[in-house]
Design a protein around this motif. Structure first.
Motif, PDB file in Angstrom:
ATOM      1  N   ARG A  35      -1.965 -16.046 104.437  1.00 12.60           N
ATOM      2  CA  ARG A  35      -0.535 -15.332 104.178  1.00 12.60           C
ATOM      3  C   ARG A  35      -0.710 -14.149 103.754  1.00 12.60           C
ATOM      4  NH1 ARG A  35      -0.643 -20.948 103.410  1.00 12.60           N
ATOM      5  NH2 ARG A  35       0.793 -22.207 104.516  1.00 12.60           N
ATOM      6  N   GLY A  36       0.372 -13.220 103.829  1.00 10.63           N
ATOM      7  CA  GLY A  36       0.564 -12.059 103.289  1.00 10.63           C
ATOM      8  C   GLY A  36       0.049 -10.770 104.059  1.00 10.63           C
ATOM      9  N   ASN A  37      -0.971 -10.982 104.966  1.00 14.63           N
ATOM     10  CA  ASN A  37      -1.558  -9.867 105.430  1.00 14.63           C
ATOM     11  C   ASN A  37      -0.723  -9.573 106.802  1.00 14.63           C
ATOM     12  OD1 ASN A  37      -2.129 -11.723 107.545  1.00 14.63           O
ATOM     13  ND2 ASN A  37      -4.177 -11.959 107.181  1.00 14.63           N
ATOM     14  N   SER A  83      19.660 -18.683 106.597  1.00 10.70           N
ATOM     15  CA  SER A  83      18.397 -19.052 105.854  1.00 10.70           C
ATOM     16  C   SER A  83      17.249 -18.129 106.387  1.00 10.70           C
ATOM     17  CB  SER A  83      18.095 -20.318 106.147  1.00 10.70           C
ATOM     18  OG  SER A  83      18.636 -21.434 105.789  1.00 10.70           O
ATOM     19  N   LEU A  84      17.369 -17.753 107.601  1.00 12.29           N
ATOM     20  CA  LEU A  84      16.518 -16.577 108.080  1.00 12.29           C
ATOM     21  C   LEU A  84      16.625 -15.337 107.406  1.00 12.29           C
ATOM     22  CD1 LEU A  84      16.497 -17.284 111.914  1.00 12.29           C
ATOM     23  CD2 LEU A  84      14.409 -17.673 110.352  1.00 12.29           C
ATOM     24  N   VAL A  85      18.119 -14.864 107.081  1.00  9.89           N
ATOM     25  CA  VAL A  85      18.279 -13.681 106.760  1.00  9.89           C
ATOM     26  C   VAL A  85      17.593 -13.793 105.125  1.00  9.89           C
ATOM     27  CG1 VAL A  85      20.100 -12.154 105.489  1.00  9.89           C
ATOM     28  CG2 VAL A  85      20.293 -13.055 108.141  1.00  9.89           C
ATOM     29  N   VAL A  86      17.886 -14.847 104.564  1.00 11.39           N
ATOM     30  CA  VAL A  86      17.428 -15.163 102.956  1.00 11.39           C
ATOM     31  C   VAL A  86      16.202 -15.018 103.059  1.00 11.39           C
ATOM     32  CG1 VAL A  86      17.276 -16.838 101.053  1.00 11.39           C
ATOM     33  CG2 VAL A  86      19.722 -16.339 102.528  1.00 11.39           C
ATOM     34  N   ALA A  87      15.199 -15.652 103.842  1.00 17.57           N
ATOM     35  CA  ALA A  87      13.833 -15.813 103.911  1.00 17.57           C
ATOM     36  C   ALA A  87      13.275 -14.502 104.084  1.00 17.57           C
ATOM     37  CB  ALA A  87      13.287 -16.629 104.830  1.00 17.57           C
ATOM     38  N   VAL A  88      13.842 -13.719 105.017  1.00 17.19           N
ATOM     39  CA  VAL A  88      13.332 -12.464 105.368  1.00 17.19           C
ATOM     40  C   VAL A  88      13.359 -11.514 104.196  1.00 17.19           C
ATOM     41  CG1 VAL A  88      13.618 -10.233 106.687  1.00 17.19           C
ATOM     42  CG2 VAL A  88      13.282 -12.651 107.770  1.00 17.19           C
ATOM     43  N   SER A  89      14.545 -11.655 103.823  1.00 17.35           N
ATOM     44  CA  SER A  89      15.015 -10.711 102.473  1.00 17.35           C
ATOM     45  C   SER A  89      14.009 -11.122 101.208  1.00 17.35           C
ATOM     46  CB  SER A  89      16.581 -11.013 102.066  1.00 17.35           C
ATOM     47  OG  SER A  89      16.804 -10.386 100.895  1.00 17.35           O
ATOM     48  N   ARG A  92      10.828  -9.573 101.946  1.00 14.31           N
ATOM     49  CA  ARG A  92      10.575  -7.949 101.773  1.00 14.31           C
ATOM     50  C   ARG A  92      11.168  -7.773 100.321  1.00 14.31           C
ATOM     51  NH1 ARG A  92      11.224  -5.136 106.208  1.00 14.31           N
ATOM     52  NH2 ARG A  92      12.351  -3.394 105.301  1.00 14.31           N
ATOM     53  N   GLY A  93      11.511  -8.472  99.373  1.00 12.52           N
ATOM     54  CA  GLY A  93      11.670  -8.270  97.974  1.00 12.52           C
ATOM     55  C   GLY A  93      10.679  -8.908  97.126  1.00 12.52           C
ATOM     56  N   LYS A  94       9.407  -9.180  97.864  1.00 15.67           N
ATOM     57  CA  LYS A  94       8.259  -9.904  97.243  1.00 15.67           C
ATOM     58  C   LYS A  94       8.514 -11.019  96.360  1.00 15.67           C
ATOM     59  CE  LYS A  94       5.731  -6.103  98.292  1.00 15.67           C
ATOM     60  NZ  LYS A  94       5.370  -6.084  99.608  1.00 15.67           N
ATOM     61  N   ARG A  95       9.664 -11.890  96.748  1.00 20.10           N
ATOM     62  CA  ARG A  95       9.899 -12.935  96.304  1.00 20.10           C
ATOM     63  C   ARG A  95       9.256 -14.316  97.037  1.00 20.10           C
ATOM     64  NH1 ARG A  95      14.504 -10.095  96.447  1.00 20.10           N
ATOM     65  NH2 ARG A  95      15.456 -11.520  97.879  1.00 20.10           N
ATOM     66  N   ARG A  96       7.905 -14.197  96.784  1.00 17.00           N
ATOM     67  CA  ARG A  96       7.176 -15.121  97.603  1.00 17.00           C
ATOM     68  C   ARG A  96       7.418 -16.782  97.437  1.00 17.00           C
ATOM     69  NH1 ARG A  96       3.642 -11.221  95.766  1.00 17.00           N
ATOM     70  NH2 ARG A  96       2.901  -9.943  97.462  1.00 17.00           N
ATOM     71  N   GLY A  97       7.831 -17.013  96.319  1.00 20.32           N
ATOM     72  CA  GLY A  97       8.379 -18.565  96.032  1.00 20.32           C
ATOM     73  C   GLY A  97       9.382 -18.790  96.834  1.00 20.32           C
ATOM     74  N   ARG A  98      10.346 -18.148  96.815  1.00 19.93           N
ATOM     75  CA  ARG A  98      11.894 -18.126  97.532  1.00 19.93           C
ATOM     76  C   ARG A  98      11.439 -18.199  98.937  1.00 19.93           C
ATOM     77  NH1 ARG A  98      17.379 -18.058  96.316  1.00 19.93           N
ATOM     78  NH2 ARG A  98      18.553 -17.159  98.032  1.00 19.93           N
ATOM     79  N   HIS A  99      10.703 -17.018  99.370  1.00 21.74           N
ATOM     80  CA  HIS A  99      10.426 -17.271 100.807  1.00 21.74           C
ATOM     81  C   HIS A  99       9.839 -18.372 101.531  1.00 21.74           C
ATOM     82  CE1 HIS A  99       9.073 -15.431 104.784  1.00 21.74           C
ATOM     83  NE2 HIS A  99       7.829 -15.773 104.475  1.00 21.74           N
ATOM     84  N   MET A 103      11.213 -20.907 103.902  1.00 24.99           N
ATOM     85  CA  MET A 103      10.644 -21.075 105.465  1.00 24.99           C
ATOM     86  C   MET A 103      10.361 -22.312 105.497  1.00 24.99           C
ATOM     87  SD  MET A 103      11.155 -18.373 106.867  1.00 24.99           S
ATOM     88  CE  MET A 103       9.901 -18.106 108.080  1.00 24.99           C
ATOM     89  N   THR A 104       9.851 -23.154 104.454  1.00 25.02           N
ATOM     90  CA  THR A 104       9.124 -24.683 104.495  1.00 25.02           C
ATOM     91  C   THR A 104      10.576 -25.504 104.904  1.00 25.02           C
ATOM     92  OG1 THR A 104       7.656 -24.137 103.057  1.00 25.02           O
ATOM     93  CG2 THR A 104       8.409 -26.446 103.298  1.00 25.02           C
ATOM     94  N   TRP A 105      11.780 -25.210 104.280  1.00 14.57           N
ATOM     95  CA  TRP A 105      12.768 -26.099 104.750  1.00 14.57           C
ATOM     96  C   TRP A 105      13.343 -25.625 106.075  1.00 14.57           C
ATOM     97  CZ3 TRP A 105      17.428 -24.937 106.870  1.00 14.57           C
ATOM     98  CH2 TRP A 105      18.228 -26.024 106.823  1.00 14.57           C
ATOM     99  N   LEU A 106      13.147 -24.341 106.491  1.00 16.73           N
ATOM    100  CA  LEU A 106      13.457 -24.149 107.855  1.00 16.73           C
ATOM    101  C   LEU A 106      12.609 -25.037 108.948  1.00 16.73           C
ATOM    102  CD1 LEU A 106      14.318 -20.208 107.773  1.00 16.73           C
ATOM    103  CD2 LEU A 106      15.752 -22.098 108.761  1.00 16.73           C
ATOM    104  N   THR A 107      11.370 -25.004 108.478  1.00 21.59           N
ATOM    105  CA  THR A 107      10.304 -25.552 109.453  1.00 21.59           C
ATOM    106  C   THR A 107      10.637 -27.156 109.359  1.00 21.59           C
ATOM    107  OG1 THR A 107       8.717 -23.995 109.048  1.00 21.59           O
ATOM    108  CG2 THR A 107       7.870 -26.132 109.769  1.00 21.59           C
TER     109      THR A 107
END
Length: 132
Positions: A35-37, A83-89, A92-99, A103-107
């Protein structure tokens, strides 16, 4: 398995199903790769666009009508788009835990739960997968 029921379905259902089916291997790749690359970001954007396509195309599928031409699945589509907007935001804001949480909830919430619902008897994907 036979794709003939899908090929004879209206175009919104075809777009919806094809985008959802494309999400399956992409989701597996995203969950197993590093992840992250750069690859994660490219595949992640593809995942977000496909998921948005699935959610948006659902508004043209109105086989189940509870309120006007809409059902509870359309509410899930709205939640998915937000949720897609929140996850992307978050990414992009380096809030990996929230992302990761979104994304896990979306999946599991949107993709897996809705996917299981489509396999119920009488649904189109049931006919595709089980050939009935």
């Amino acid at each position: 398995m036979t794709f003939s029921p899908l090929f004879s379905a209206p175009w919104p259902i075809q777009v919806h199903a094809c985008a959802a089916l494309a999400l399956i291997p992409l989701t597996i790749a995203l969950f197993t790769l590093v992840r992250g690359n750069r690859l994660h970001r490219v595949l992640g954007w593809a995942w977000v666009l496909l998921m948005a396509c699935v959610a948006l195309s659902s508004f043209w599928i109105q086989e189940i009508q509870l309120i006007g031409g809409f059902s509870s699945i359309h509410l899930l589509s709205l939640v998915t788009l937000v949720s897609l907007v929140v996850a992307v935001s978050a990414a992009r804001g380096k809030r990996r835990g929230r992302h990761r949480r979104v994304m896990t909830w979306l999946t599991y919430g949107s993709l897996t739960a809705a996917g299981v619902f489509t396999l119920l008897p009488g649904r189109l994907m049931h006919a595709v997968v089980f050939g009935l």
